[in-house]
Write a protein that holds these residues in place. Structure first.
Motif, short mmCIF file in Angstrom:
data_model
loop_
_atom_site.label_atom_id
_atom_site.label_comp_id
_atom_site.label_asym_id
_atom_site.label_seq_id
_atom_site.Cartn_x
_atom_site.Cartn_y
_atom_site.Cartn_z
N THR A 168 -5.91 4.89 51.78
CA THR A 168 -5.57 4.23 50.52
C THR A 168 -6.26 4.91 49.35
O THR A 168 -7.41 5.34 49.47
CB THR A 168 -6.00 2.74 50.55
OG1 THR A 168 -5.57 2.14 51.77
CG2 THR A 168 -5.44 1.96 49.38
N LEU A 224 -7.58 4.13 45.56
CA LEU A 224 -7.87 3.08 44.59
C LEU A 224 -8.29 3.74 43.29
O LEU A 224 -9.06 4.71 43.30
CB LEU A 224 -9.01 2.17 45.09
CG LEU A 224 -8.65 1.18 46.20
CD1 LEU A 224 -8.80 1.82 47.57
CD2 LEU A 224 -9.53 -0.06 46.14
N TYR A 247 -9.92 3.11 39.45
CA TYR A 247 -10.71 2.22 38.59
C TYR A 247 -10.67 2.79 37.17
O TYR A 247 -10.96 3.97 36.97
CB TYR A 247 -12.15 2.18 39.10
CG TYR A 247 -13.08 1.25 38.36
CD1 TYR A 247 -13.48 0.04 38.92
CD2 TYR A 247 -13.60 1.58 37.11
CE1 TYR A 247 -14.36 -0.81 38.26
CE2 TYR A 247 -14.46 0.74 36.43
CZ TYR A 247 -14.85 -0.45 37.01
OH TYR A 247 -15.72 -1.30 36.36
N ILE A 298 -10.33 -2.27 38.84
CA ILE A 298 -9.37 -1.61 39.73
C ILE A 298 -7.96 -1.96 39.28
O ILE A 298 -7.58 -3.13 39.26
CB ILE A 298 -9.60 -2.02 41.20
CG1 ILE A 298 -10.96 -1.50 41.69
CG2 ILE A 298 -8.49 -1.46 42.10
CD1 ILE A 298 -11.39 -2.00 43.04
N ARG A 310 -3.92 0.23 43.66
CA ARG A 310 -4.31 0.29 45.07
C ARG A 310 -3.05 0.62 45.85
O ARG A 310 -2.18 -0.21 46.03
CB ARG A 310 -4.86 -1.08 45.50
CG ARG A 310 -5.49 -1.12 46.87
CD ARG A 310 -5.75 -2.57 47.27
NE ARG A 310 -6.56 -3.26 46.30
CZ ARG A 310 -7.86 -3.52 46.45
NH1 ARG A 310 -8.48 -3.14 47.54
NH2 ARG A 310 -8.53 -4.19 45.53
N GLU A 311 -2.92 1.88 46.27
CA GLU A 311 -1.69 2.34 46.93
C GLU A 311 -2.03 3.15 48.19
O GLU A 311 -3.02 3.88 48.21
CB GLU A 311 -0.88 3.24 45.99
CG GLU A 311 -0.28 2.50 44.80
CD GLU A 311 1.20 2.21 44.98
OE1 GLU A 311 1.71 2.34 46.10
OE2 GLU A 311 1.83 1.85 43.97
N SER A 350 -12.92 -2.54 48.64
CA SER A 350 -12.96 -2.04 47.26
C SER A 350 -14.33 -1.52 46.83
O SER A 350 -14.47 -1.01 45.72
CB SER A 350 -12.54 -3.15 46.29
OG SER A 350 -11.28 -3.66 46.64
N ALA A 362 -14.56 2.09 45.35
CA ALA A 362 -13.90 2.21 44.04
C ALA A 362 -14.71 1.48 42.95
O ALA A 362 -14.87 2.00 41.84
CB ALA A 362 -12.49 1.64 44.11
#
Length: 349
Positions: free
Chosen positions: A18, A20, A22, A28, A31-32, A315, A318
């Motif tokens: 993934t 992320l 910021y 953030i 998120r892909e 997270s 990130a």
């Protein structure tokens, strides 16, 4: 305003599974999944992120859905650059006049060539200036640990491609290590186990679903079960089986043991004063892989040191990158590395 004094400043957790992003002052914003779908004949990018992830294992011959990052580093430079360009444009729009300054996370064990590859891909994608931060340090900042304090803290960050661990004191990593065993490896070993035991082939996404739904590193109070459908290797026809959470413990035993051994090696090399601090503070676990059921209990049992999963573990890296970005002078001593200068960023840049 200094090097990173602009609202366009961006922190990127460039993960194997993934990505992320910021943005300074916003948190953030993206998120892909780090997946791209490409037309093999024309080389045209057909889908990026979640749209491409859905295609994994389901594409016709002329389309290939791939992860351009493997084991924490870039395996396909061109696809990574296009993916980053897409994500940056999605975040800041097409205002190319305002090119963002970027801090990118990298695993602690990456080579100089791999660092350069990350920087070049980010700057080709539209960044004005790129600095690097090691994942365990970013994870520690994101988990709320005071990395500048004169005491030892240990962080274990298990992502999609790498497991990074570091003993941190006075703003830098005293001892660190990184192994290419993490979430993707767990999926691979689950697939292998089912292939060997049940003569059945399952896809990458199915293995990940098993890991998320019933995957365990430590026996559950009540055993969990899940129905899994794949292809029978003998007949070639669809086959459905029921597997248990205890079977996933057996399946993932080898990669989990490798992570334990590496942690033990890091602790063995840690100065005794810092070891005493770690025994008191505990080991902080971050990253999606740390969410595997019972992994904290397994680590606590093996190391005899309390282990805990950080809040919003996925997270943390990130968030830590973003905090380092917003307080660049505070975290300059041993955290944010400016590759162009060949040194850590400092106030006098």
């Amino acid at each position: 305003m200094g090097l990173f004094g602009n609202y366009n400043d961006i922190g990127i957790d460039l993960g194997t599974a993934t990505v992320l992003v910021y943005v300074r002052g916003k948190g953030i914003v993206l998120r892909e999944p780090s997946v791209v779908a490409v037309d093999r004949l024309s080389g045209r990018m057909l889908a990026i992120g979640e749209e491409a992830r859905i295609m994994l294992g389901r594409t016709p011959g002329n389309i290939v859905a791939v992860r351009p990052l493997r084991e924490g580093v870039i395996s396909n430079f061109h696809d990574t650059e296009r993916m980053l360009r897409y994500f940056l444009r999605k975040v800041i729009g097409k205002r190319l006049f305002f090119k963002p300054r970027v801090v990118v996370c990298v695993p602690s064990g990456v080579t100089e060539v791999e660092k350069r590859s990350v920087i070049e891909a980010t700057e080709e994608a539209g960044a004005r200036h790129t600095c690097l931060i090691e994942e365990p340090i970013a994870a520690a900042i994101g988990a709320g640990i005071d990395i500048g304090a004169p005491q030892g803290n240990m962080v274990l960050d298990i992502g999609g491609g790498t497991a990074d661990m570091a003993v941190i004191s006075l703003g830098g990593a005293v001892i660190s290590d990184s192994i290419k065993i993490a979430g993707d490896t767990f999926d691979e070993y689950i697939s292998r186990y089912i292939k060997k035991k049940y003569n059945m082939l399952i896809g990458e996404r199915t293995a990940e679903e098993i890991k998320i739904n019933i995957g365990s590193a430590f026996p559950r109070k009540e055993e969990a079960y899940m129905e899994v459908t794949g292809r029978n290797l003998i007949s070639g026809l669809p086959k459905t089986i029921t597997i248990s959470s205890n079977e996933t413990i057996e399946a993932m035993q080898e990669p989990l043991n490798r992570i334990m051994e590496t942690m033990h090696s890091v602790l063995e090399r840690t100065p005794p004063e810092l070891t005493a601090d770690i025994a008191e503070n505990g080991i902080c676990m971050t990253g999606g892989g740390s969410l595997l059921y019972g992994l904290d209990r397994l680590l606590t049992e093996r190391t005899k040191i309390p282990c805990y999963v950080a809040e919003d573990a996925v997270s943390c890296v990130a968030i830590g990158t973003g905090k380092a970005l917003e307080s660049i002078d505070v975290y300059s001593a041993g955290a944010v590395y400016d590759y162009r200068r060949g040194d850590y960023y400092n106030q006098g840049y």
